[in-house]
Design a protein around this motif. Structure first.
Motif, short mmCIF file in Angstrom:
data_model
loop_
_atom_site.label_atom_id
_atom_site.label_comp_id
_atom_site.label_asym_id
_atom_site.label_seq_id
_atom_site.Cartn_x
_atom_site.Cartn_y
_atom_site.Cartn_z
N GLN A 46 0.84 -1.20 0.00
CA GLN A 46 0.00 0.00 0.00
C GLN A 46 0.88 1.26 0.00
OE1 GLN A 46 -3.12 0.33 -0.43
NE2 GLN A 46 -3.55 2.43 0.19
N LEU A 57 -1.25 -5.56 0.92
CA LEU A 57 -2.53 -6.16 0.58
C LEU A 57 -2.27 -7.59 0.10
CD1 LEU A 57 -4.30 -3.23 -1.31
CD2 LEU A 57 -4.08 -3.64 1.15
N VAL A 67 -5.03 -7.93 5.07
CA VAL A 67 -3.94 -6.96 5.13
C VAL A 67 -2.87 -7.51 6.06
CG1 VAL A 67 -3.26 -4.71 6.07
CG2 VAL A 67 -5.24 -4.89 4.55
N ARG A 109 -9.39 -6.96 5.54
CA ARG A 109 -9.18 -5.99 4.46
C ARG A 109 -10.35 -5.00 4.42
NH1 ARG A 109 -7.52 -6.26 -1.22
NH2 ARG A 109 -6.14 -8.01 -0.67
#
Length: 296
Positions: A46, A57, A67, A109
């Protein structure tokens, strides 16, 4: 893949630990081990990411999006894990595994590019405040979280060496801290670093908080950082001072927080952040924050 840390992370860690601690150098290997151990498929790092951790990710073996967050010891990842476990997904991102190994967290996530900050200001403040209210719960009886008194004590010690031009505001902020700590009205588990960009869009709930640096203390301390959100816009506005005072009043009333206590903690936290920005070579940020503090 190569786990290259984003420039913002490298810059921020350089400010907090100029001599380094080896964490960044070891990060690629740490990330590779974390991915292999969990049999994850990496999508991307990210960017620009956070200022205290690497956010990757990934997908779990069953295809579920997740994540992977890697943070240095100074970012207190164990404390973050404990807070997320205590909240259990209510108001905050859900923890997907209980253990922290090498400062690694596996998280639900959310939508990393969609924060409350993307909303119009009034709506953003409303949604952020509603999310924050869900987090203010009793801490675990045997908690090991830092307290507001402890955290601000460390900060106060660093503030005392401020440049002469900030000395008056520093004295006012330190006096406010002493008065506020004399009789705190409640003791709650707080997010610790809450602001609009820390609230992301989710699937389970419309908005969920991420990235806590948890602390135990009164709710006004947690709300104070939200008061100065979009400080650049406030400073640029001819009605910035009046808007700030209205914001203090509106947030205090909406979350049943004493207005004067919120004003006091907003002052202390703005001065502390401003002095720290000046100390690490970010004069523009420091000057903005100290001008904002002067309005309070």
């Amino acid at each position: 893949m190569a786990f290259e840390p984003p420039r913002r992370l490298v810059r921020a860690l350089g400010e907090s630990a100029p001599d380094g601690d080896g964490w960044l150098e070891a990060l690629p290997g740490t990330a590779e081990r974390a991915v292999a151990l969990r049999e994850l498929t990496v999508e991307r790092v990210q960017v620009p990411g956070g200022r205290s951790s690497l956010v990757v990710l990934v997908r779990r073996p069953d295809g579920t999006p997740a994540v992977l967050k890697l943070a240095p010891p100074r970012a207190r990842p164990e404390s973050e894990r404990a807070a997320l476990a205590h909240w259990g997904g209510l108001g905050a991102v859900k923890l997907l595994e209980s253990a922290v190994t090498e400062g690694v967290l596996l998280l639900e996530r959310l939508h990393p590019d969609v924060s409350v900050r993307s909303l119009p200001e009034a709506k953003a403040l409303l949604e952020a405040a509603g999310t924050l209210r869900r987090l203010w719960v009793e801490p675990p009886a045997d908690h090991v979280f830092e307290t507001v008194a402890e955290r601000t004590g460390r900060q106060a010690a660093a503030m005392r060496g401020a440049a002469a031009e900030a000395a008056g505001l520093v004295d006012t902020a330190l006096a406010a801290r002493e008065e506020l700590l004399a009789a705190p009205p409640e003791r709650r588990l707080l997010h610790g670093t809450f602001r609009q960009s820390k609230v992301l869009a989710g699937e389970r709930m419309p908005w969920l908080a991420v990235g806590p640096d948890p602390v135990v203390g009164e709710c006004a301390f947690d709300l104070a950082r939200l008061v100065r959100d979009r400080v650049e816009d406030l400073i640029a506005s001819p009605s910035g001072a009046a808007t700030t005072r209205r914001r203090v009043k509106r947030l205090a009333e909406s979350l049943d927080v004493d207005q004067e206590r919120l004003r006091g903690w907003t002052l202390f936290r703005a001065v502390e952040s401003g002095v720290r920005a000046l100390r690490v070579g970010r004069p523009r940020d420091g000057e903005l924050l100290l001008e904002f503090a002067g309005w309070l």
